[in-house]
Motif scaffolding. Sequence first.
Motif, mmCIF file in Angstrom:
data_model
loop_
_atom_site.group_PDB
_atom_site.id
_atom_site.type_symbol
_atom_site.label_atom_id
_atom_site.label_comp_id
_atom_site.label_asym_id
_atom_site.label_seq_id
_atom_site.Cartn_x
_atom_site.Cartn_y
_atom_site.Cartn_z
ATOM 1 N N ASN A 33 -8.653 13.579 -6.759
ATOM 2 C CA ASN A 33 -8.967 13.237 -7.824
ATOM 3 C C ASN A 33 -9.358 14.218 -8.820
ATOM 4 O O ASN A 33 -9.297 14.217 -10.187
ATOM 5 N N ASN A 34 -9.868 15.568 -8.540
ATOM 6 C CA ASN A 34 -10.272 16.495 -9.470
ATOM 7 C C ASN A 34 -9.670 17.608 -8.915
ATOM 8 O O ASN A 34 -9.930 18.814 -9.622
ATOM 9 N N ARG A 35 -8.582 17.617 -8.285
ATOM 10 C CA ARG A 35 -8.008 19.280 -8.204
ATOM 11 C C ARG A 35 -6.770 19.000 -7.222
ATOM 12 O O ARG A 35 -6.183 18.162 -6.652
ATOM 13 N N ILE A 87 -6.246 26.698 -5.675
ATOM 14 C CA ILE A 87 -7.046 25.641 -6.064
ATOM 15 C C ILE A 87 -6.903 25.705 -7.292
ATOM 16 O O ILE A 87 -7.453 26.604 -8.183
ATOM 17 N N ILE A 88 -6.458 24.485 -8.060
ATOM 18 C CA ILE A 88 -6.497 24.339 -9.593
ATOM 19 C C ILE A 88 -7.124 22.939 -9.928
ATOM 20 O O ILE A 88 -6.707 21.971 -9.439
ATOM 21 N N PHE A 89 -8.052 23.212 -10.652
ATOM 22 C CA PHE A 89 -8.938 21.968 -11.030
ATOM 23 C C PHE A 89 -8.566 21.257 -12.075
ATOM 24 O O PHE A 89 -8.126 21.676 -13.083
ATOM 25 N N ALA A 90 -8.609 19.826 -12.155
ATOM 26 C CA ALA A 90 -8.166 18.995 -13.237
ATOM 27 C C ALA A 90 -8.866 19.093 -14.586
ATOM 28 O O ALA A 90 -10.079 19.653 -14.421
ATOM 29 N N GLY A 140 -9.647 9.982 -3.438
ATOM 30 C CA GLY A 140 -11.122 10.411 -3.500
ATOM 31 C C GLY A 140 -10.920 12.035 -3.786
ATOM 32 O O GLY A 140 -9.868 12.646 -4.239
ATOM 33 N N LEU A 141 -12.316 12.676 -3.326
ATOM 34 C CA LEU A 141 -12.476 14.069 -3.452
ATOM 35 C C LEU A 141 -11.926 14.944 -2.078
ATOM 36 O O LEU A 141 -11.878 15.943 -2.083
ATOM 37 N N GLU A 142 -11.945 14.192 -0.968
ATOM 38 C CA GLU A 142 -11.772 14.778 0.110
ATOM 39 C C GLU A 142 -10.439 13.987 0.995
ATOM 40 O O GLU A 142 -9.849 13.049 0.441
#
Length: 328
Positions: free
Chosen positions: A163-165, A245-248, A84-86
């Motif tokens: 999932n996104n970073r 932090i690098i985002f997908a 997930g995101l967290e």
Amino acid sequence: MVRLVLKGTNKTFDSLQTDYKVDDYSFSILANSFKRRTGQEWNKKYLLSFGLVSNEGNLTNAGALFADDCPLWQSRLYCTRWDGLEKSDAINDAEFAGDVLMLLREAMNFVKSNTKSGWKKLPEGRKNEPEYAERAVLETLVNHFSHRDYTVMGGEVHLDIYNNRLVVTSPGGMYNGSLIQDLDIADVSSERRNPILANVMAQLDYMEKRGSGLSRICNETKALDGYKEELKPVFRSTPTQFQTIIFASEIASNVGDNVGDVSEIKLSERQQNIVDLIKKLPTITGKQMSETLSVSQRTIERDLSAMKEMGILKREGKDNDGIWAILS
């Protein structure tokens, strides 16, 4: 107090002499990395010239960090792939302790095993669409291993993949006490908490001496297809930690959702070696794999579990007399 004493005596943690004798330690990982990345043969005299050994024959803290069996227990890495995101349920996790080059290798293997690598059909062939720019991830990890505060005995580098970073956090804020979010990264001065460690990384061509690592992370990410300004890497610091932090990439995250896009599994080098061993001997055991590849049996079991979850391998029969089947 330790940091104040070091600054007051104009010394750095990595330059301090330890009680560890150089004759009791080997540097095969450093020697192999040096030859592979520079094309030159490793010479034992480099230990002294690089500042890894004192004139008395003792390791410095930097030398201990590059020794095969690193005796500094705070040199650790915790990796987690979250669902997930967290931070909630963990899909995969791993812990590593040892020399910085081994930690760097394991961190990159973990990223490759837990992120998407897709491709998109084009008229003239196909084009890779990775979630993250590999060089940006490598630069991030090198920065965190090289500039972290090793005087924090209860701290370690954390690699968290959502999932996104992708988030990397390490002990120690900016060396000069400033906050990175208040600065223009193009103007950040190259002040190094661990100059010997950073210099060896530069000799291995893992980082540059000009202090341009943060800009390179941004530029490598920007070069991915589908890049948007809101996907720009974020850097945060407090007096006690630094975070990247690098985002997908949105295109890579959507691979498989669009016509002509196909997901592609990407294995780490060690996982590919495991597959090759199984092709030669389907009855091979985890213990035999660990002995052949010179890694711990726990590491092999973790890779086997991950590849079973990815649908690459399947165990048929009982543990003692079963065989491995390669599914894809």
